[in-house]
Design an enzyme around this catalytic site. Structure first.
Site: not given
Ligand code: C5P
Length: 233
Positions: A32, A59, A61, A64, A119, A211
């Site tokens: 992603k 991603d 998002k 517009d 979220t 992460r």
């Molecule tokens: O590091 P982690 O597993 O928390 O990464 C989650 C990824 O998903 C990040 O790139 C974050 O921006 C994305 N994301 C999220 N919640 C959302 C939409 C996207 O955590 N609702």
């Protein structure tokens, strides 16, 4: 439909991203690219990762007016992305325009999914800041149904909402879910999390994991563990 683990490559440049992915040797994980990497490395990072054989979820998002989104989606589609996304809050008209823009001259197009409610937004802030006073589950379901009505392929949502979305929109409507952590792992800033196995049971089609893989001492082992827990009973 193929279930898979998508690695969130939240790095601030191409060099770090490519060095990270070089550790995977012959493997080509689905990746992603979010705003941080796209804004720092530019469209070339998408071309490069596609050239190296990765599937790419872009991603960005978009949100517009329909005409702007349509034209921007045409640009992203030309980069060879496999999945693009936008905010369902942009309305059904915007989502329909996005699909038109994404469709390539040969009729193919990337999958298009919609962010329902982030979220990071909870019911209280939705009511206070957005003047939406319906329950979160109802809002997510309504936005998912709008996305389906516009012809989209699925939504980004919490794994907690995956089952409700499938019930409302059908089992083939994709749920792409971030917020995944190993049972023995650090949650970081994610609040409502599920393990890969729980996400599978909840009906997630793709899990987006950052992460727990990118910050692991052994990212390849963490990715393999994620795949195993998500794909195997
Ligand atoms: O590091 P982690 O597993 O928390 O990464 C989650 C990824 O998903 C990040 O790139 C974050 O921006 C994305 N994301 C999220 N919640 C959302 C939409 C996207 O955590 N609702």
């Amino acid at each position: 439909m193929a279930k898979d683990v998508i690695i969130a490559c939240d790095f601030d440049g191409a060099e770090k991203t490519l060095a990270f992915l070089d550790q995977f040797k012959g493997k080509k994980p689905f990746v992603k690219i979010g705003m941080e990497l796209f804004y720092s490395a530019g469209p070339d990072i998408v071309r490069e990762l596609k050239k190296r054989g990765h599937k790419v979820f872009l991603d960005l998002k978009l949100h517009d007016i329909p005409n702007t989104v349509k034209k921007s989606m045409a640009v992203l589609s030309g980069l060879g992305a496999d999945i693009c996304n936008l905010h369902a809050a942009g309305t059904v008209a915007m989502m329909k325009a996005a699909l038109e823009g994404l469709t390539r001259p040969d009729g193919t197009r990337p999958l298009l999914i919609a962010v329902t409610q982030l979220t990071s937004t909870d019911e209280e802030s939705m009511k206070r800041d957005l003047l939406i006073d319906k329950p979160m589950a109802e809002v997510v379901k309504h936005y998912a149904m709008n996305a389906k009505l516009a012809g989209l392929d699925g939504v980004v949502c919490s794994p907690l909402e995956a089952d409700g979305v499938h019930k409302a929109c059908g089992k083939d409507f994709l749920t792409v879910t971030p917020g995944v952590r190993f049972a023995d792992g650090d949650k970081g800033d994610q609040k409502r999390v599920m393990t890969p196995a729980e996400a599978r049971k909840a009906g997630s089609d793709y899990i987006v994991v950052g992460r727990p893989i990118t910050a692991a001492a052994d990212p390849v082992a963490a990715y393999e563990r994620c795949l195993k827990e998500f794909l195997e009973d």
